[in-house]
Design a protein around this motif. Structure first.
Motif, PDB file in Angstrom:
ATOM      1  N   ASP A 154       4.726  36.871  25.655  1.00 31.00           N
ATOM      2  CA  ASP A 154       4.832  38.012  24.737  1.00 31.00           C
ATOM      3  C   ASP A 154       6.295  38.316  24.414  1.00 31.00           C
ATOM      4  N   GLU A 155       7.158  38.205  25.416  1.00 38.53           N
ATOM      5  CA  GLU A 155       8.595  38.434  25.189  1.00 38.53           C
ATOM      6  C   GLU A 155       9.144  37.412  24.195  1.00 38.53           C
ATOM      7  N   LEU A 156       8.793  36.155  24.408  1.00 42.23           N
ATOM      8  CA  LEU A 156       9.240  35.104  23.495  1.00 42.23           C
ATOM      9  C   LEU A 156       8.723  35.373  22.084  1.00 42.23           C
ATOM     10  N   ALA A 157       7.448  35.741  21.983  1.00 43.67           N
ATOM     11  CA  ALA A 157       6.861  36.020  20.677  1.00 43.67           C
ATOM     12  C   ALA A 157       7.613  37.152  19.973  1.00 43.67           C
ATOM     13  N   ALA A 158       8.045  38.160  20.730  1.00 45.41           N
ATOM     14  CA  ALA A 158       8.766  39.289  20.137  1.00 45.41           C
ATOM     15  C   ALA A 158      10.139  38.856  19.617  1.00 45.41           C
ATOM     16  N   TRP A 159      10.827  38.002  20.357  1.00 43.80           N
ATOM     17  CA  TRP A 159      12.120  37.504  19.892  1.00 43.80           C
ATOM     18  C   TRP A 159      11.958  36.668  18.621  1.00 43.80           C
ATOM     19  N   LEU A 160      10.971  35.793  18.604  1.00 41.54           N
ATOM     20  CA  LEU A 160      10.728  34.977  17.416  1.00 41.54           C
ATOM     21  C   LEU A 160      10.316  35.847  16.229  1.00 41.54           C
ATOM     22  N   ARG A 161       9.531  36.874  16.496  1.00 41.71           N
ATOM     23  CA  ARG A 161       9.099  37.773  15.428  1.00 41.71           C
ATOM     24  C   ARG A 161      10.293  38.495  14.823  1.00 41.71           C
ATOM     25  N   LEU A 162      11.199  38.947  15.680  1.00 36.34           N
ATOM     26  CA  LEU A 162      12.404  39.627  15.173  1.00 36.34           C
ATOM     27  C   LEU A 162      13.233  38.668  14.321  1.00 36.34           C
ATOM     28  N   GLU A 163      13.416  37.471  14.814  1.00 31.18           N
ATOM     29  CA  GLU A 163      14.222  36.482  14.089  1.00 31.18           C
ATOM     30  C   GLU A 163      13.594  36.119  12.747  1.00 31.18           C
ATOM     31  N   GLN A 164      12.276  36.092  12.684  1.00 29.54           N
ATOM     32  CA  GLN A 164      11.563  35.633  11.494  1.00 29.54           C
ATOM     33  C   GLN A 164      11.196  36.756  10.524  1.00 29.54           C
ATOM     34  N   THR A 165      11.458  38.004  10.879  1.00 35.61           N
ATOM     35  CA  THR A 165      11.106  39.111   9.995  1.00 35.61           C
ATOM     36  C   THR A 165      11.942  39.065   8.721  1.00 35.61           C
ATOM     37  N   ALA A 166      11.276  39.149   7.583  1.00 36.22           N
ATOM     38  CA  ALA A 166      11.978  39.088   6.291  1.00 36.22           C
ATOM     39  C   ALA A 166      13.005  40.207   6.181  1.00 36.22           C
ATOM     40  N   LEU A 194       9.037  45.163   9.690  1.00 34.58           N
ATOM     41  CA  LEU A 194       8.974  45.112  11.147  1.00 34.58           C
ATOM     42  C   LEU A 194       7.627  45.584  11.677  1.00 34.58           C
ATOM     43  N   LEU A 195       6.994  46.484  10.940  1.00 41.73           N
ATOM     44  CA  LEU A 195       5.710  47.032  11.383  1.00 41.73           C
ATOM     45  C   LEU A 195       4.518  46.191  10.925  1.00 41.73           C
ATOM     46  N   ALA A 196       4.767  45.201  10.058  1.00 45.83           N
ATOM     47  CA  ALA A 196       3.679  44.353   9.567  1.00 45.83           C
ATOM     48  C   ALA A 196       3.140  43.483  10.701  1.00 45.83           C
ATOM     49  N   ALA A 197       1.852  43.188  10.642  1.00 47.00           N
ATOM     50  CA  ALA A 197       1.231  42.344  11.669  1.00 47.00           C
ATOM     51  C   ALA A 197       1.824  40.941  11.629  1.00 47.00           C
ATOM     52  N   PRO A 198       1.962  40.288  12.785  1.00 47.41           N
ATOM     53  CA  PRO A 198       2.481  38.909  12.809  1.00 47.41           C
ATOM     54  C   PRO A 198       1.652  37.983  11.928  1.00 47.41           C
ATOM     55  N   SER A 199       2.318  37.140  11.188  1.00 51.82           N
ATOM     56  CA  SER A 199       1.638  36.216  10.283  1.00 51.82           C
ATOM     57  C   SER A 199       1.082  35.020  11.046  1.00 51.82           C
ATOM     58  N   ASP A 200       0.212  34.283  10.371  1.00 52.19           N
ATOM     59  CA  ASP A 200      -0.311  33.056  10.970  1.00 52.19           C
ATOM     60  C   ASP A 200       0.813  32.048  11.211  1.00 52.19           C
ATOM     61  N   ALA A 201       1.789  32.015  10.295  1.00 45.95           N
ATOM     62  CA  ALA A 201       2.915  31.088  10.448  1.00 45.95           C
ATOM     63  C   ALA A 201       3.726  31.428  11.697  1.00 45.95           C
ATOM     64  N   LEU A 202       3.910  32.731  11.952  1.00 48.07           N
ATOM     65  CA  LEU A 202       4.644  33.142  13.145  1.00 48.07           C
ATOM     66  C   LEU A 202       3.866  32.786  14.407  1.00 48.07           C
ATOM     67  N   ARG A 203       2.561  32.994  14.389  1.00 49.17           N
ATOM     68  CA  ARG A 203       1.748  32.643  15.556  1.00 49.17           C
ATOM     69  C   ARG A 203       1.827  31.137  15.822  1.00 49.17           C
ATOM     70  N   ALA A 204       1.814  30.345  14.748  1.00 51.89           N
ATOM     71  CA  ALA A 204       1.907  28.894  14.903  1.00 51.89           C
ATOM     72  C   ALA A 204       3.273  28.496  15.469  1.00 51.89           C
ATOM     73  N   LEU A 205       4.344  29.143  14.979  1.00 55.73           N
ATOM     74  CA  LEU A 205       5.687  28.854  15.485  1.00 55.73           C
ATOM     75  C   LEU A 205       5.799  29.218  16.960  1.00 55.73           C
ATOM     76  N   THR A 206       5.216  30.346  17.340  1.00 57.40           N
ATOM     77  CA  THR A 206       5.252  30.762  18.745  1.00 57.40           C
ATOM     78  C   THR A 206       4.531  29.746  19.619  1.00 57.40           C
ATOM     79  N   ALA A 207       3.369  29.312  19.188  1.00 51.21           N
ATOM     80  CA  ALA A 207       2.616  28.322  19.959  1.00 51.21           C
ATOM     81  C   ALA A 207       3.396  27.008  20.061  1.00 51.21           C
ATOM     82  N   ARG A 208       3.996  26.614  18.962  1.00 49.77           N
ATOM     83  CA  ARG A 208       4.772  25.368  18.944  1.00 49.77           C
ATOM     84  C   ARG A 208       5.966  25.465  19.885  1.00 49.77           C
TER      85      ARG A 208
END
Length: 384
Positions: A13-25, A65-79
């Protein structure tokens, strides 16, 4: 995430949050640092209210920042989680204790670092070696030899794994480290995702660096070789190093960007001079005019960085390739006639007094011996 893999749900979850911050438009490095300063860790940012976020960032970014994580972000996190399962792969964030201190000292440290190989090299004394992708044979030789000697003396060599000078510097550093128990090895800072080798011609070199050195990227996995990424990654090359050596560079070279960033970061800048007739010397001469330190050997750099230890360093001709013996005094005389500036065949014939057939034969011998190179337009230049 200074560990090989996220082993718990919380770490994932921590990793996902860092990637989400980095990838937020709309969230660049500066905005991300401002948010981290205000809220702490990324998970705190995403659990904050719109009004709290809007006090720090514009409305559109607060909504993003408040938008739900996208499918692309979930895929990047898994990768990324899968990539971290592979031996030698690590990911460092600004919050990690293992994040390189040298990068924390620059104005624009990367939010995330993807690391493949010996991460401990990022904390060791380092020297960056950069230069032209289309380097001359002499430039390649100088980059290789300087890097080998500096690596033998314990400095990690930082470069960008491009063709030309970069590749030669990595190869010299690997050889220097292999030949010394205290060798510094090499770090490649790349402009793609850490799972991509660019250029493809350096695939073998990339494997060697991942094994004996370290590959670093700030870009997410799967990021291709976009032109804009490479000038930006140069701040990491200079930021990790105590100084930057420019081997060969044209007047508008990307290596000059690295040198400028190094100066802005308070790092030393070194440059190897060359022929006044060579376009690839123009950038180095420009840097020297602007205050870069002119160097003729690795000893010059060692004395500048560490005067006390440099007394025991390279003894003679660290920068130059050894001049191999070439059979026949006539060839030695031709080398003397050639000098060190580029010369045409006709000029050489006039200077030497040799007929065309004899001169062609001598030039071929010297080229095969690695003592001269042939430049475009039938121009000859001495190496070493």
């Amino acid at each position: 995430m200074s560990r090989p893999a996220a082993s718990t749900a919380t770490e994932a979850d921590e990793l996902a949050a860092w990637l989400r911050l980095e990838q937020t438009a709309g969230v660049g490095a500066e905005t991300a640092r401002r948010l981290l300063l205000a809220f702490g860790l990324p998970e705190n940012i995403f659990s904050s209210s719109f009004s709290a976020l809007h006090k720090v960032v514009p409305e559109r970014i607060a909504y993003a920042l408040l938008a739900a994580p996208s499918d692309a972000l979930r895929a990047l996190t898994a990768r990324t989680l899968e990539w971290l399962q592979q031996p030698g792969n690590q990911l460092f964030t600004l919050a990690d204790s293992a994040y390189p201190q040298a990068l924390l000292d620059i104005a624009d440290p990367p939010l995330i670092l993807y690391v493949k190989g010996r991460a401990e090299l990022l904390a060791r004394p380092a020297m960056a070696v950069v230069g032209s992708r289309n380097a001359t044979a002499q430039g390649i030789a100088n980059a290789d030899r300087f890097a080998e000697i500096l690596s033998q003396r314990g400095l990690t060599i930082i470069s960008g794994m491009a063709l030309g000078v970069d590749a030669a510097a990595h190869q010299g550093a690997l050889r220097g480290a292999a030949g010394s128990p205290d060798g510094g090895s090499t770090v490649a800072v790349i402009g793609t995702g850490a799972d991509i080798v660019y250029p493809a011609r350096n695939r073998g070199l990339a494997h060697q660096i991942a094994e004996a050195g370290c590959i670093v990227s700030e870009y997410p996995l799967g990021m291709p070789g976009i032109a804009a990424n490479f000038p930006r990654r140069n701040r990491i090359i200079s930021g990790l190093a105590r100084g930057v050596l420019v081997v060969e560079a044209a007047a508008q070279s990307g290596s000059l960007i690295t040198a400028r960033m190094a100066a802005e970061q308070g790092r030393d800048v070194f440059a190897i001079p060359g022929s006044i007739h060579s376009p690839l010397s123009k950038g180095c001469h420009q840097l020297i005019k602007q205050g870069a330190k002119l160097v003729e050997s690795a000893q010059d750099i060692l004395e500048e960085l560490d005067p006390l230890h440099a007394m025991a360093a390279v003894q003679a001709g660290a920068a130059a390739m050894p001049v191999a013996a070439v059979a026949g005094s006539a060839n030695q005389e031709l080398l003397a006639v050639l000098g060190y500036d580029p010369v045409s065949f006709d000029v050489l014939a006039e200077r030497s007094g040799n007929d065309a057939a004899s001169l062609n034969g001598q030039l071929l011998e010297l080229e095969l011996a690695g003592l001269i190179e042939v430049l475009p337009g039938g121009i000859y230049r001495r190496i070493g």
